[in-house]
Motif scaffolding. Structure first.
Motif, PDB file in Angstrom:
ATOM      1  N   LEU A  89      19.241 -50.536  21.980  1.00  0.00           N
ATOM      2  CA  LEU A  89      18.526 -49.114  22.142  1.00  0.00           C
ATOM      3  C   LEU A  89      17.401 -49.423  21.442  1.00  0.00           C
ATOM      4  CD1 LEU A  89      21.890 -47.031  21.520  1.00  0.00           C
ATOM      5  CD2 LEU A  89      20.956 -47.563  23.624  1.00  0.00           C
ATOM      6  N   VAL A  90      17.024 -50.053  20.694  1.00  0.00           N
ATOM      7  CA  VAL A  90      16.002 -49.985  19.689  1.00  0.00           C
ATOM      8  C   VAL A  90      14.637 -50.154  20.642  1.00  0.00           C
ATOM      9  CG1 VAL A  90      14.762 -51.257  17.791  1.00  0.00           C
ATOM     10  CG2 VAL A  90      17.238 -51.220  17.926  1.00  0.00           C
ATOM     11  N   TRP A  91      13.708 -49.398  20.234  1.00  0.00           N
ATOM     12  CA  TRP A  91      12.334 -49.268  20.508  1.00  0.00           C
ATOM     13  C   TRP A  91      11.566 -49.911  19.732  1.00  0.00           C
ATOM     14  CZ3 TRP A  91       9.807 -49.381  24.985  1.00  0.00           C
ATOM     15  CH2 TRP A  91       8.531 -48.993  24.838  1.00  0.00           C
ATOM     16  N   GLY A 100      10.106 -45.415  23.836  1.00  0.00           N
ATOM     17  CA  GLY A 100      10.211 -45.712  25.076  1.00  0.00           C
ATOM     18  C   GLY A 100      11.434 -45.798  25.694  1.00  0.00           C
ATOM     19  N   ARG A 101      11.410 -45.179  26.828  1.00  0.00           N
ATOM     20  CA  ARG A 101      12.976 -45.002  27.721  1.00  0.00           C
ATOM     21  C   ARG A 101      13.057 -46.021  28.919  1.00  0.00           C
ATOM     22  NH1 ARG A 101      15.704 -42.137  23.828  1.00  0.00           N
ATOM     23  NH2 ARG A 101      14.392 -40.612  23.223  1.00  0.00           N
ATOM     24  N   VAL A 102      11.998 -46.262  29.442  1.00  0.00           N
ATOM     25  CA  VAL A 102      12.012 -47.252  30.726  1.00  0.00           C
ATOM     26  C   VAL A 102      10.994 -48.109  30.710  1.00  0.00           C
ATOM     27  CG1 VAL A 102      12.279 -47.723  33.134  1.00  0.00           C
ATOM     28  CG2 VAL A 102      13.361 -45.784  31.739  1.00  0.00           C
ATOM     29  N   HIS A 103      10.637 -49.205  30.841  1.00  0.00           N
ATOM     30  CA  HIS A 103       9.841 -50.289  30.851  1.00  0.00           C
ATOM     31  C   HIS A 103       9.640 -50.970  32.488  1.00  0.00           C
ATOM     32  CE1 HIS A 103       6.611 -52.993  29.384  1.00  0.00           C
ATOM     33  NE2 HIS A 103       7.198 -54.064  30.282  1.00  0.00           N
ATOM     34  N   ILE A 104       8.660 -50.487  33.168  1.00  0.00           N
ATOM     35  CA  ILE A 104       8.408 -50.773  34.487  1.00  0.00           C
ATOM     36  C   ILE A 104       7.423 -51.751  34.802  1.00  0.00           C
ATOM     37  CG2 ILE A 104       7.816 -49.777  36.755  1.00  0.00           C
ATOM     38  CD1 ILE A 104       8.707 -47.085  35.616  1.00  0.00           C
ATOM     39  N   MET A 105       7.858 -53.043  35.451  1.00  0.00           N
ATOM     40  CA  MET A 105       7.246 -54.002  35.535  1.00  0.00           C
ATOM     41  C   MET A 105       6.143 -53.819  36.920  1.00  0.00           C
ATOM     42  SD  MET A 105       7.493 -55.933  33.083  1.00  0.00           S
ATOM     43  CE  MET A 105       6.523 -57.309  33.397  1.00  0.00           C
ATOM     44  N   LEU A 106       4.849 -53.870  36.688  1.00  0.00           N
ATOM     45  CA  LEU A 106       4.015 -53.729  37.966  1.00  0.00           C
ATOM     46  C   LEU A 106       3.890 -55.058  38.657  1.00  0.00           C
ATOM     47  CD1 LEU A 106       0.925 -51.691  36.598  1.00  0.00           C
ATOM     48  CD2 LEU A 106       2.280 -51.138  38.541  1.00  0.00           C
ATOM     49  N   PRO A 107       3.434 -55.033  40.068  1.00  0.00           N
ATOM     50  CA  PRO A 107       3.218 -56.273  40.810  1.00  0.00           C
ATOM     51  C   PRO A 107       2.158 -57.124  40.097  1.00  0.00           C
ATOM     52  CG  PRO A 107       3.550 -54.244  42.413  1.00  0.00           C
ATOM     53  CD  PRO A 107       3.395 -53.896  40.858  1.00  0.00           C
ATOM     54  N   GLY A 167       9.207 -49.545  41.943  1.00  0.00           N
ATOM     55  CA  GLY A 167       9.831 -49.000  43.091  1.00  0.00           C
ATOM     56  C   GLY A 167      11.423 -48.968  42.867  1.00  0.00           C
ATOM     57  N   GLU A 168      11.795 -49.287  41.804  1.00  0.00           N
ATOM     58  CA  GLU A 168      13.325 -49.212  41.494  1.00  0.00           C
ATOM     59  C   GLU A 168      13.594 -47.935  40.821  1.00  0.00           C
ATOM     60  OE1 GLU A 168      16.594 -51.873  38.940  1.00  0.00           O
ATOM     61  OE2 GLU A 168      14.695 -52.488  38.918  1.00  0.00           O
ATOM     62  N   ALA A 169      14.532 -47.374  41.543  1.00  0.00           N
ATOM     63  CA  ALA A 169      14.868 -45.982  41.102  1.00  0.00           C
ATOM     64  C   ALA A 169      15.548 -46.096  39.614  1.00  0.00           C
ATOM     65  CB  ALA A 169      16.053 -45.369  41.821  1.00  0.00           C
ATOM     66  N   PHE A 170      15.502 -45.002  38.750  1.00  0.00           N
ATOM     67  CA  PHE A 170      15.996 -45.126  37.512  1.00  0.00           C
ATOM     68  C   PHE A 170      16.322 -43.685  36.806  1.00  0.00           C
ATOM     69  CE2 PHE A 170      11.726 -44.903  36.925  1.00  0.00           C
ATOM     70  CZ  PHE A 170      11.379 -44.070  35.812  1.00  0.00           C
ATOM     71  N   THR A 171      17.310 -43.580  36.037  1.00  0.00           N
ATOM     72  CA  THR A 171      17.553 -42.480  35.509  1.00  0.00           C
ATOM     73  C   THR A 171      17.382 -42.361  33.831  1.00  0.00           C
ATOM     74  OG1 THR A 171      19.925 -42.735  35.161  1.00  0.00           O
ATOM     75  CG2 THR A 171      19.211 -41.495  37.101  1.00  0.00           C
ATOM     76  N   ILE A 172      17.318 -41.268  33.182  1.00  0.00           N
ATOM     77  CA  ILE A 172      17.182 -41.404  31.702  1.00  0.00           C
ATOM     78  C   ILE A 172      18.298 -40.676  31.165  1.00  0.00           C
ATOM     79  CG2 ILE A 172      15.412 -41.200  29.792  1.00  0.00           C
ATOM     80  CD1 ILE A 172      13.324 -40.757  31.766  1.00  0.00           C
ATOM     81  N   PRO A 173      19.432 -41.196  30.986  1.00  0.00           N
ATOM     82  CA  PRO A 173      20.539 -40.318  30.627  1.00  0.00           C
ATOM     83  C   PRO A 173      20.550 -39.868  29.111  1.00  0.00           C
ATOM     84  CG  PRO A 173      21.368 -42.475  31.753  1.00  0.00           C
ATOM     85  CD  PRO A 173      19.943 -42.559  31.603  1.00  0.00           C
ATOM     86  N   SER A 174      19.864 -40.602  28.248  1.00  0.00           N
ATOM     87  CA  SER A 174      19.370 -40.148  26.802  1.00  0.00           C
ATOM     88  C   SER A 174      19.007 -38.726  26.823  1.00  0.00           C
ATOM     89  CB  SER A 174      18.772 -41.306  26.126  1.00  0.00           C
ATOM     90  OG  SER A 174      17.590 -41.483  26.708  1.00  0.00           O
ATOM     91  N   LEU A 175      18.246 -38.337  27.774  1.00  0.00           N
ATOM     92  CA  LEU A 175      17.612 -37.015  27.883  1.00  0.00           C
ATOM     93  C   LEU A 175      18.554 -36.048  28.470  1.00  0.00           C
ATOM     94  CD1 LEU A 175      13.903 -37.980  28.972  1.00  0.00           C
ATOM     95  CD2 LEU A 175      14.919 -37.810  26.620  1.00  0.00           C
ATOM     96  N   GLN A 176      19.836 -36.285  28.504  1.00  0.00           N
ATOM     97  CA  GLN A 176      20.729 -35.519  29.316  1.00  0.00           C
ATOM     98  C   GLN A 176      20.425 -34.793  30.674  1.00  0.00           C
ATOM     99  OE1 GLN A 176      21.921 -33.187  25.846  1.00  0.00           O
ATOM    100  NE2 GLN A 176      23.750 -34.425  25.392  1.00  0.00           N
ATOM    101  N   THR A 177      19.731 -35.642  31.354  1.00  0.00           N
ATOM    102  CA  THR A 177      19.337 -34.904  32.595  1.00  0.00           C
ATOM    103  C   THR A 177      19.760 -35.817  33.655  1.00  0.00           C
ATOM    104  OG1 THR A 177      17.152 -34.432  34.107  1.00  0.00           O
ATOM    105  CG2 THR A 177      16.813 -36.351  32.354  1.00  0.00           C
ATOM    106  N   VAL A 216       7.802 -42.880  27.998  1.00  0.00           N
ATOM    107  CA  VAL A 216       8.207 -42.520  26.780  1.00  0.00           C
ATOM    108  C   VAL A 216       8.519 -41.013  26.532  1.00  0.00           C
ATOM    109  CG1 VAL A 216       6.769 -44.391  25.800  1.00  0.00           C
ATOM    110  CG2 VAL A 216       5.685 -42.156  26.351  1.00  0.00           C
ATOM    111  N   THR A 217       9.074 -40.760  25.467  1.00  0.00           N
ATOM    112  CA  THR A 217       9.288 -39.272  25.270  1.00  0.00           C
ATOM    113  C   THR A 217       8.833 -39.040  23.684  1.00  0.00           C
ATOM    114  OG1 THR A 217      11.420 -39.567  24.544  1.00  0.00           O
ATOM    115  CG2 THR A 217      11.150 -38.827  26.659  1.00  0.00           C
ATOM    116  N   ALA A 218       8.330 -38.027  23.280  1.00  0.00           N
ATOM    117  CA  ALA A 218       7.934 -37.882  21.827  1.00  0.00           C
ATOM    118  C   ALA A 218       9.303 -37.261  21.083  1.00  0.00           C
ATOM    119  CB  ALA A 218       6.889 -36.614  21.753  1.00  0.00           C
TER     120      ALA A 218
END
Length: 599
Positions: free
Chosen positions: A163-165, A297-304, A182-192, A279-281
């Motif tokens: 979990l460490v950022w 940081g919550r999700v890291h998205i790789m670009l082409p 283009g891969e779908a993702f959720t951010i469960p840590s934000l309770q959404t 990211v979230t503050a």
């Protein structure tokens, strides 16, 4: 010998009472994690006491100018039906080599939790050392100071290594947070429950600055209305990080609804983004009541490999076909077809660049008039460069029922551009550029124009994209194709006259046939024919423009073009170059060579 660590402790307050349903915790050995039975996508809850559970929201391990900042944010839930005090346990972060760092609870944080509710607690410490640390656990320890020596009892240990950022300046990214473009993702840590998916990244160049606009699709799969959490986006290029501005300040989605959000990332001119961080503050108040804010940081998205490869294209385009528009767009009416009918590129003889000209046909299939949409367009080259289109300066206001109208765009490309592998993208614009486009076309109300202008920064949302091929120049020099017109030159003649001022004047006589596509309307905003006359040495004698609509228009039959050169010397042979030309929204004249007469 181990390094000496100096710990600077700050206090923090970040507490919010939220109603939440509790989940019974499973039994566990003292000090060991006791995960509850929850869905795999939800954060794991751990039993702290008989009445309290904790969930991890974020863990920070970030190097700063003052040392290393260590932090944790947790949610503490009261599962009972009574008010429960927050235990006065020490909260510690443990490293992989066994060192423990004590974190201080937030200044003014909640000391008790209401029944069936939760609070958010934040902890922080700054460690003064040049060495980095690897975190493994977050621990709650009960200290009995009334015995000697004092007695420590481990109440709970939660694994946090995944979990460490580690901050934006490092390439160390938790593998669980890495997503492909283009891969779908959720951010469960934000309770959404909201689901996110990157759909496009476009580029606009203004002077020496470039804005990359990231478009993200947000979906609400739940049965309740959901509000977008306060997330941000960072662009990454090497170890350089670029902040973004989120275009939509707030957003709510009804059950099953989908909407786009956009992030504008300013960069240098030739910066190629390689990845994105969601990211979230986290807000923090120290012992001196000074706020400290840091991003996690919550999700890291790789670009082409090439940023332009992120553009989703429908495939190879066939000229004249109706383009498939994004169903969520609010610009193109469902009863209006948009099709590309012309795309040509030519090298400018006097300048070291190419000009491309594209024509789009707008067809109104409804029973009433429809506004002309002020969409933006880009050409994207095979090597990833984006060339923004410039729309014709003015258009008609509306397209009549069962009729079509043509809108023209110009593009400036380098002379080295071959046109192979081009992509064409259409966008709905927002902000200042949308207001300008609305004023040019009259497609929006004054209120809409003012609203667009008030948003300040411009951004755009993808409508559609295709792979396109340039059209070749017609082989016939006597048949001029400028959609929706076909102009056949049956005869032409260049002559000179001696006028009363004892000067020579040139004129071009044309015998024309003009055919117009059925149900495609023309008005004064349509392109003109531009006649440029050059002497034998290649010097421009004069330039004349002739419209197809209005006064002095070109018509079927005989037409005379007077160049009003007033030359004191008769010069033959002379050359006349015939262009299709129009003035774009930058006030520049864009033109395409159609044919040449020399006599």
């Amino acid at each position: 010998m181990k390094s000496q660590w100096k710990t600077t402790v700050s206090s923090v307050f970040l507490s919010a009472a939220l109603l939440a349903s509790a989940v019974p915790a499973l039994a566990a050995e003292p000090g060991k994690p006791a995960p509850t039975q929850a869905s795999a996508s939800a954060p794991t809850a751990y039993k702290l006491t008989n009445d309290l559970q904790v969930e991890m929201k974020s863990v920070l391990n970030e190097k700063t100018t003052d040392g290393t900042r260590l932090g944790a944010v947790v949610r503490m839930k009261n599962t009972s039906s009574k008010v429960v005090r927050v235990p006065e346990y020490e909260v510690r972060l443990k490293t992989k080599d066994g060192v423990e760092f004590r974190l201080q609870a937030s200044l003014g944080s909640s000391r008790s939790i209401q029944p069936k509710s939760q609070v958010e607690l934040s902890y922080l410490a700054t460690v003064d050392s040049g060495e980095g640390v690897e975190l493994s656990e977050l621990r709650w320890v009960d200290i009995d100071v009334y015995v000697y020596p004092k007695k420590e009892t481990l109440q709970l240990s939660v694994p946090v290594s995944d979990l460490v950022w580690n901050g934006t300046e490092t390439s160390e990214i938790p593998s669980a947070s890495v997503k492909k473009w283009g891969e779908a993702f959720t951010i469960p840590s934000l309770q959404t429950p909201l689901e996110f998916k990157t759909t496009n990244i476009s580029r606009d160049t203004i002077g020496t600055k470039t804005n990359s606009v990231v478009q993200v699709l947000v979906t609400n799969p739940s049965t309740k209305r959901q509000t977008l959490p306060n997330i941000a986006l960072e662009g990454k290029s090497g170890l350089q990080t670029y902040d973004s501005n989120r275009a939509e300040s707030s957003l709510a989605l009804e059950p099953g609804e989908k909407k786009y959000i956009h992030f504008v990332i300013p960069t240098e001119l030739n910066t190629e983004l390689e990845a994105l961080n969601v990211v979230t503050a986290e807000r923090y108040i120290d012992a001196q009541e000074k706020p400290v804010t840091y991003n996690v940081g919550r999700v890291h998205i790789m670009l082409p490999a090439k940023q332009a490869d992120a553009l989703p294209v429908h495939g190879a385009y066939a000229f004249g076909d109706a383009m498939k528009m994004d169903p969520l767009n609010e610009l193109i009416h469902p009863s209006m077809d948009v099709s590309l009918v012309e795309l040509h590129m030519q090298q400018n003889e006097d300048d070291a660049f190419n000009t491309a000209i594209a024509k789009f046909k707008l067809t109104n299939k409804s029973g009433g008039p429809l506004n002309v949409p002020a969409f933006a367009t880009d050409l994207v080259s095979s090597d990833g460069y984006t060339y923004n289109g410039n729309r014709q300066g003015t258009t008609t206001l509306r397209v009549l029922p069962n009729a079509s109208y043509v809108v023209t765009y110009s593009y400036i490309l380098p002379a080295s551009e071959t046109g192979e592998g081009l992509k064409l993208a259409l966008y709905e614009t927002h902000g200042a550029s949308a207001a300008a486009g609305a004023q040019a076309s009259g497609a929006k109300s004054q209120e809409a124009q003012a609203s667009a202008a008030d948003t300040g920064a411009s951004y755009k949302s993808l409508l559609t994209a295709y792979g396109v091929k340039l059209q070749p120049q017609p082989e016939s020099k006597d048949e001029l194709k400028l959609y929706p017109l076909t102009v056949k030159v049956n005869n032409w003649e260049i002559s000179a006259m001696f006028n009363q001022q004892q000067n020579y004047n040139y004129r071009l006589k044309l015998l024309l046939d003009i055919e117009q596509e059925k149900d495609v309307l023309l008005d004064r905003t349509f392109s003109q024919l531009q006649f440029d006359m050059y002497d034998n040495g290649g010097t421009l004698i004069n330039s004349v423009k002739s419209p197809f609509v209005g006064e002095n228009k070109l018509q079927k039959g005989s037409n005379v073009i007077n160049f009003n050169a007033d030359s004191m010397q008769l010069d033959f042979p002379v050359t006349v170059k015939v262009y299709e030309s129009f003035v774009n929204d930058k006030g520049e004249t864009a033109k395409r060579l159609l044919t040449t007469f020399k006599q």
